[in-house]
Motif scaffolding. Structure first.
Motif, PDB file in Angstrom:
ATOM      1  N   LEU A  18       1.262  -1.117   0.109  1.00  8.95           N
ATOM      2  CA  LEU A  18       0.157  -0.265  -0.053  1.00  8.95           C
ATOM      3  C   LEU A  18       0.782   1.515  -0.339  1.00  8.95           C
ATOM      4  N   LEU A  19       0.318   2.359  -0.747  1.00  9.59           N
ATOM      5  CA  LEU A  19       1.239   3.539  -0.458  1.00  9.59           C
ATOM      6  C   LEU A  19       0.694   4.079   0.581  1.00  9.59           C
ATOM      7  N   ILE A  20       2.026   4.397   1.776  1.00  8.57           N
ATOM      8  CA  ILE A  20       2.375   4.481   3.046  1.00  8.57           C
ATOM      9  C   ILE A  20       1.985   6.558   3.106  1.00  8.57           C
ATOM     10  N   SER A  21       0.794   7.183   3.730  1.00 10.90           N
ATOM     11  CA  SER A  21       1.174   8.408   3.859  1.00 10.90           C
ATOM     12  C   SER A  21       1.158   8.293   5.124  1.00 10.90           C
ATOM     13  N   VAL A  22       1.855   9.435   5.613  1.00 12.47           N
ATOM     14  CA  VAL A  22       2.652   9.603   7.572  1.00 12.47           C
ATOM     15  C   VAL A  22       2.309  10.869   7.990  1.00 12.47           C
ATOM     16  N   HIS A  23       2.105  11.532   9.237  1.00 16.05           N
ATOM     17  CA  HIS A  23       1.814  13.055   9.258  1.00 16.05           C
ATOM     18  C   HIS A  23       2.869  12.786  10.623  1.00 16.05           C
ATOM     19  N   CYS A  24       4.119  13.543  10.525  1.00 15.59           N
ATOM     20  CA  CYS A  24       5.138  13.750  10.701  1.00 15.59           C
ATOM     21  C   CYS A  24       5.792  14.653  11.790  1.00 15.59           C
ATOM     22  N   GLU A  25       5.069  14.566  13.014  1.00 17.97           N
ATOM     23  CA  GLU A  25       5.637  15.182  14.072  1.00 17.97           C
ATOM     24  C   GLU A  25       6.888  14.201  15.238  1.00 17.97           C
ATOM     25  N   ASP A  26       7.429  15.043  15.592  1.00 18.44           N
ATOM     26  CA  ASP A  26       8.288  14.042  16.850  1.00 18.44           C
ATOM     27  C   ASP A  26       7.299  14.079  18.298  1.00 18.44           C
ATOM     28  N   GLU A  27       6.761  13.088  18.596  1.00 18.47           N
ATOM     29  CA  GLU A  27       6.182  13.699  20.231  1.00 18.47           C
ATOM     30  C   GLU A  27       6.739  13.722  20.723  1.00 18.47           C
ATOM     31  N   GLU A  28       7.364  13.584  20.548  1.00 19.55           N
ATOM     32  CA  GLU A  28       8.424  13.417  22.582  1.00 19.55           C
ATOM     33  C   GLU A  28       9.504  15.189  22.408  1.00 19.55           C
ATOM     34  N   THR A  29       9.737  15.669  21.124  1.00 18.65           N
ATOM     35  CA  THR A  29      10.241  16.826  21.505  1.00 18.65           C
ATOM     36  C   THR A  29       8.575  17.956  22.033  1.00 18.65           C
ATOM     37  N   ILE A  30       7.629  17.502  21.372  1.00 20.21           N
ATOM     38  CA  ILE A  30       6.513  17.846  21.536  1.00 20.21           C
ATOM     39  C   ILE A  30       5.936  17.790  22.675  1.00 20.21           C
ATOM     40  N   ARG A  31       5.556  17.483  23.838  1.00 22.40           N
ATOM     41  CA  ARG A  31       5.789  16.971  25.135  1.00 22.40           C
ATOM     42  C   ARG A  31       6.567  18.076  25.685  1.00 22.40           C
ATOM     43  N   GLU A  32       7.732  17.903  25.137  1.00 24.35           N
ATOM     44  CA  GLU A  32       9.487  18.228  25.995  1.00 24.35           C
ATOM     45  C   GLU A  32       8.959  20.615  26.142  1.00 24.35           C
ATOM     46  N   ASN A  33       8.651  21.115  25.030  1.00 27.52           N
ATOM     47  CA  ASN A  33       8.277  22.047  24.420  1.00 27.52           C
ATOM     48  C   ASN A  33       6.414  22.380  25.716  1.00 27.52           C
ATOM     49  N   THR A  34       6.074  21.288  25.197  1.00 33.19           N
ATOM     50  CA  THR A  34       4.426  21.667  26.310  1.00 33.19           C
ATOM     51  C   THR A  34       4.556  21.813  27.196  1.00 33.19           C
ATOM     52  N   LYS A  35       5.334  20.929  28.047  1.00 27.09           N
ATOM     53  CA  LYS A  35       5.636  20.789  28.897  1.00 27.09           C
ATOM     54  C   LYS A  35       6.006  22.123  30.041  1.00 27.09           C
ATOM     55  N   VAL A  36       7.543  22.852  29.016  1.00 27.66           N
ATOM     56  CA  VAL A  36       7.970  23.950  29.892  1.00 27.66           C
ATOM     57  C   VAL A  36       7.256  25.038  29.186  1.00 27.66           C
ATOM     58  N   TYR A  37       6.018  25.607  28.512  1.00 29.79           N
ATOM     59  CA  TYR A  37       5.343  26.622  28.661  1.00 29.79           C
ATOM     60  C   TYR A  37       3.976  26.235  29.237  1.00 29.79           C
ATOM     61  N   LYS A  38       3.346  25.176  29.647  1.00 30.24           N
ATOM     62  CA  LYS A  38       2.712  25.080  30.395  1.00 30.24           C
ATOM     63  C   LYS A  38       3.100  25.378  31.835  1.00 30.24           C
ATOM     64  N   GLU A  39       3.767  24.911  32.290  1.00 25.75           N
ATOM     65  CA  GLU A  39       4.849  25.331  33.803  1.00 25.75           C
ATOM     66  C   GLU A  39       4.900  26.982  33.638  1.00 25.75           C
ATOM     67  N   LYS A  40       4.637  27.610  32.208  1.00 24.88           N
ATOM     68  CA  LYS A  40       5.179  29.471  32.612  1.00 24.88           C
ATOM     69  C   LYS A  40       3.875  29.789  32.716  1.00 24.88           C
ATOM     70  N   TYR A  41       2.546  28.826  31.895  1.00 30.97           N
ATOM     71  CA  TYR A  41       1.387  29.250  31.265  1.00 30.97           C
ATOM     72  C   TYR A  41       0.335  29.066  31.880  1.00 30.97           C
ATOM     73  N   GLY A  42       0.254  27.475  32.429  1.00 31.21           N
ATOM     74  CA  GLY A  42      -0.344  27.364  32.309  1.00 31.21           C
ATOM     75  C   GLY A  42      -1.196  26.296  31.377  1.00 31.21           C
ATOM     76  N   ASP A  43      -2.721  26.297  31.341  1.00 34.46           N
ATOM     77  CA  ASP A  43      -3.476  26.222  29.754  1.00 34.46           C
ATOM     78  C   ASP A  43      -3.873  26.784  29.170  1.00 34.46           C
ATOM     79  N   ASP A  44      -2.928  28.191  29.552  1.00 39.22           N
ATOM     80  CA  ASP A  44      -3.500  29.849  28.094  1.00 39.22           C
ATOM     81  C   ASP A  44      -2.565  30.543  28.530  1.00 39.22           C
ATOM     82  N   ILE A  45      -1.657  28.691  27.326  1.00 34.99           N
ATOM     83  CA  ILE A  45      -0.069  29.445  26.670  1.00 34.99           C
ATOM     84  C   ILE A  45      -1.118  30.197  25.633  1.00 34.99           C
TER      85      ILE A  45
END
Length: 446
Positions: free
Chosen positions: A174-201
């Motif tokens: 089958l032709l394989i189509s992919v959504h590409c974003e590295d989850e670990e990187t996103i989780r780490e970045n989210t954690k940094v800004y959530k600590e600073k802003y809470g949910d209202d980033i």
């Protein structure tokens, strides 16, 4: 079956624009010539003087939300919006509820579309960490392809087991189509800004959280795995200049084993627009810098990027009107994608022939769609008639999405779609949908 004669059209097809007539009968293009006379008094004659006739657009990535998320959209409502935007065929994604990860669930979606779709349709089969056996049952001649979420998945669709991923790449034709974003990187970045802003980033930090590096890490791994296994890989919605280096423009599309797509929102918006549009332009991958946007257009023109799609993914206005961590990503685009690209034509950024290549011809080539994507004798008569000098403004009264909003609301487009034909029937004319549901299941020449 309706007989149609389109007279005096500027026909945009296979890299050329020429004036001529097109005769349609039994749902196919029967004759294309400089001048054609009506075959009978029953023929519907459309005078296309001064207008441009394009093949119907094939959108290789949409989320029409059915089954399970029908408060946002349905196949019926969104295919209706699609034909108003000149999109005559679509390929829908598997992250519905339930997810399309078994043959039974796949065929259930085909059954829904057979009853309700205004446009031609196919569906992606969804891969998970534990459904390889089901993947191997999929008939590549009757299904668009396999969709893998290598980041930003819903439910259990994140394929994050490297051994499983390699086995899928090595095992399927089958032709394989992919959504590409590295989850670990996103989780780490989210954690940094959530600590600073809470949910209202602040929404302006979305492309910082879902960063260039998150995209490149994931897409480069996918490309490397495709090269290692020989899999046929198609990378969805590129959003960064950096990723362009992963793709080749020196060979014809028919010979490429690794291809890539760019979406309307990444060609139109930039991070400068978050201030005005807020979460309405919150997508995954994120809209990034103006430099990324400009590089993506250049990559499209030089054939590193092979197709233009929408990633149409509607949510209700109430859902989008939330703080950063609670506002879902995605937005509606099928009705306004072609008008937006035609606006870039008016700005001198892309030729009509290139728009048709990337939105009509190339999706047909890439997915091996049978007898669609061109204005050719013997092909299914999917076509769009466009007036390049008929300005109109997007507003609540002419938006057809079930969600009732658009990121383009308030925008004035110079070009108007005057007619859309699906399998030879006029299904849309000047802001009016005929009510004819003439969509058919796409077949694939594989």
């Amino acid at each position: 079956m309706q007989q149609v004669l389109i007279k005096n059209a500027n026909i945009v097809n296979e890299g050329t624009i020429f004036n001529g007539d097109v005769y349609i009968e039994d749902g196919v293009f029967k004759e294309i010539a400089s001048q054609i006379s009506a075959k009978s008094p029953d023929v519907l004659i459309i005078d296309a003087e001064g207008k441009y006739l394009l093949p119907g657009v094939i959108d290789d990535q949409v989320h029409f939300r059915e089954p399970g998320l029908t408060h946002k959209a349905t196949i019926e409502t969104e295919s209706k919006a699609a034909i108003a935007g000149g999109i005559t065929s679509f390929i829908e994604m598997p992250n519905t509820v339930p997810q399309t990860t078994t043959i039974e669930k796949l065929e259930a979606k085909f059954s829904i579309a057979a009853e309700s779709s205004y446009a031609n349709y196919s569906f992606m089969f969804g891969g998970t960490n534990d459904n390889l056996e089901e993947i191997m049952k999929v008939d590549s001649k009757n299904v668009a392809g396999l969709k893998l979420f290598l980041g930003s998945s819903t439910g259990n669709m994140l394929v994050d087991n490297p051994e499983v991923l390699e086995k899928i790449f090595a095992s399927t034709d089958l032709l394989i189509s992919v959504h590409c974003e590295d989850e670990e990187t996103i989780r780490e970045n989210t954690k940094v800004y959530k600590e600073k802003y809470g949910d209202d980033i602040p929404i302006e930090l979305h492309p910082v959280i879902r960063s260039e590096e998150a995209c490149y890490l994931s897409s480069s791994r996918a490309v490397a795995l495709a090269k290692k296994t020989g899999a046929r890989l198609h990378v969805f919605h590129l959003s960064t200049a950096k990723e362009l280096a992963l793709f080749d423009h020196t060979i014809p599309l028919q010979e490429k084993k690794i291809t890539a797509e760019v979406c309307i929102h990444h060609l139109w918006f930039s991070d400068e627009d978050y201030k005005e549009k807020g979460t309405l332009i919150k997508w995954n991958p994120a809209v990034k810098t103006a430099a990324d946007r400009d590089a993506l257009l250049e990559g499209l023109l030089m054939d590193k990027l092979d197709v233009i799609a929408t990633d149409h993914a509607p949510h209700t206005a109430e859902e989008k009107d939330n703080v950063y961590t609670k506002a879902p990503s995605g937005g509606p685009l099928v009705q306004h994608a072609l008008p937006a690209m035609l606006e870039l034509y008016h700005q001198g950024k892309i030729k009509l022939e290139k728009i048709v290549e990337k939105m009509c011809h190339n999706p047909a080539i890439l997915f091996q769609v049978e007898k669609r994507g061109y204005i050719k004798e013997g092909y299914f008569a999917d076509a769009v008639l466009v007036d390049l000098n008929a300005p109109w403004t997007v507003n609540k009264d002419n938006i057809l999405y079930k969600c009732g909003w658009s990121p383009f609301e308030g925008s004035t487009f110079k070009s108007r779609i005057t007619h859309t034909l699906v399998n030879g029937s006029v299904v849309y004319e000047n802001f009016t949908v005929s009510g004819i549901k003439n969509g058919k299941r796409l077949t694939f020449d594989r």
